[in-house]
Design a protein around this motif. Sequence first.
Motif, short mmCIF file in Angstrom:
data_model
loop_
_atom_site.label_atom_id
_atom_site.label_comp_id
_atom_site.label_asym_id
_atom_site.label_seq_id
_atom_site.Cartn_x
_atom_site.Cartn_y
_atom_site.Cartn_z
N THR A 131 2.20 -10.49 9.87
CA THR A 131 0.94 -10.96 9.28
C THR A 131 0.71 -10.26 7.94
O THR A 131 0.90 -9.06 7.82
N GLN A 132 0.30 -11.01 6.94
CA GLN A 132 0.04 -10.43 5.62
C GLN A 132 -1.11 -9.43 5.70
O GLN A 132 -2.16 -9.72 6.28
N VAL A 133 -0.91 -8.25 5.12
CA VAL A 133 -1.93 -7.22 5.06
C VAL A 133 -2.33 -7.06 3.59
O VAL A 133 -1.46 -6.93 2.72
N LYS A 134 -3.63 -7.04 3.35
CA LYS A 134 -4.12 -7.04 1.97
C LYS A 134 -5.08 -5.89 1.72
O LYS A 134 -5.79 -5.45 2.63
N ALA A 135 -5.10 -5.43 0.49
CA ALA A 135 -6.04 -4.39 0.10
C ALA A 135 -7.45 -4.91 0.27
O ALA A 135 -7.74 -6.07 -0.07
N ILE A 136 -8.34 -4.08 0.79
CA ILE A 136 -9.70 -4.55 1.02
C ILE A 136 -10.53 -4.60 -0.25
O ILE A 136 -11.53 -5.32 -0.31
N GLY A 137 -10.13 -3.83 -1.27
CA GLY A 137 -10.90 -3.81 -2.50
C GLY A 137 -10.13 -3.17 -3.63
O GLY A 137 -8.99 -2.70 -3.46
N LEU A 177 -1.67 -8.42 -1.77
CA LEU A 177 -0.74 -8.22 -0.66
C LEU A 177 -0.08 -6.86 -0.79
O LEU A 177 0.53 -6.54 -1.82
N ILE A 178 -0.17 -6.03 0.27
CA ILE A 178 0.41 -4.69 0.21
C ILE A 178 1.48 -4.48 1.29
O ILE A 178 2.17 -3.46 1.29
N LYS A 180 4.99 -3.39 0.90
CA LYS A 180 5.23 -4.03 -0.39
C LYS A 180 4.67 -3.21 -1.55
O LYS A 180 5.23 -3.19 -2.64
N ALA A 181 3.55 -2.53 -1.31
CA ALA A 181 2.90 -1.76 -2.37
C ALA A 181 3.73 -0.54 -2.74
O ALA A 181 4.56 -0.06 -1.95
#
Length: 404
Positions: A308-314, A362-363, A350-351
Amino acid sequence: MVPVIVGVVVTPLSIGVGTVLLGTFDDSEAAGTGVPAQTGTELKAGDVGVPVMYAKLIRDAADDCGDKLLTAPVLAAQLKRESNFNARARSVAAGEPADDGGSLTDPRSAEQRAEDEKAGGEPAEDGLPGDGPTTGPGSDDTSSGEDLADASKAERPVTRGIAQFSDADWAAEGIDGNNDGVKDVLDPADAIPSQGRRMCELLKTAKEHPGYRGAPLELALAGYRLGWKTVEEYGGVPRASGADGETYAYVEAVMKSSPKMVVPVGGAMSGGWTLPVEGPAGTPYHQRGSSWSTGLHTGVDFVVPTGTQVKAIGPGEVVTAGDGGDYGNQVVIRHEDGTFSQYAHLSQVKAVVGQSVQGGTLIGWSGDTGNATGPHLHFEVRTGPGFGSDVSPVPFLRAKGLIL
């Protein structure tokens, strides 16, 4: 569809259809409106947008239609207007007293009610293109809606659920979206796919009537609200000043709010904040147990499958990216307000350290690396970059307009 929302004040649409569409149509249809087109397709999460648990259902419902006009943001805006994402919302039957304190009888939010009340007063001049003679079935004098009997409104049935189906419509059009053997109007896993299918069919019908007042998507929304037969009687979307002016306001509200349901390309959103994944929350903050070295869970888990794609919250800067011991593959971000967010047990990172990110960037991808009993995302909010500085993520996220 014919839900009755108590207390809705007629809000005239005094601008053209092109403006109302707000970027949901292609450039040729929106030309000259001065309204920016939607710049992304991902749904916002939380209070400012769509509850995370419904986002995938809404996207899938739009994808199943295959018509570019019926987008996930449109369906999301429609659900917000219909029920404010309340799966047990119920409209009030004609003549039934309103219950100002219960969302089950008035699905609008307090903010929506306040906006509707504020919009009261004398209706402005109607502004839908095609207000002159039309070629549709409703092109006679009754097309304005002013001479159609108010009885049609009084006869509208009670509607229920997140998508506000009447019992008769649900019996005819409800589907078992989650394949559990039950078609339940109060189950969003059934109601949202049913909403998408109904809107898709209405959109096909609307495109067969180019002479009607309103663009195809507007006609479909009016049909969802009133039933297509009534749209035929009006020859299109009802006028603001007519007996069904509330439907005119409904169509306007959905079309205006759909762009607000979108996270623009690059991840920026209202306030620049979003939830890290689309999935339900699992183990809460500070749950006690022997699985953790401190005896307390230091974050919140999101129950999502590996990949599942994990993304920075802010907005912020990546300060850690890689192996984190018991946390497995992890990313830690320092935000502009001095707080830190951690994303752990990732299957892949990815980050990179030093990278600047925005909300939605996307991180990595979720997994079960490190000390984990199964795939999930472990998420923490911290006052420092390292272990032991955790604080409850819930009030922090809520302050950013996000809810779990």
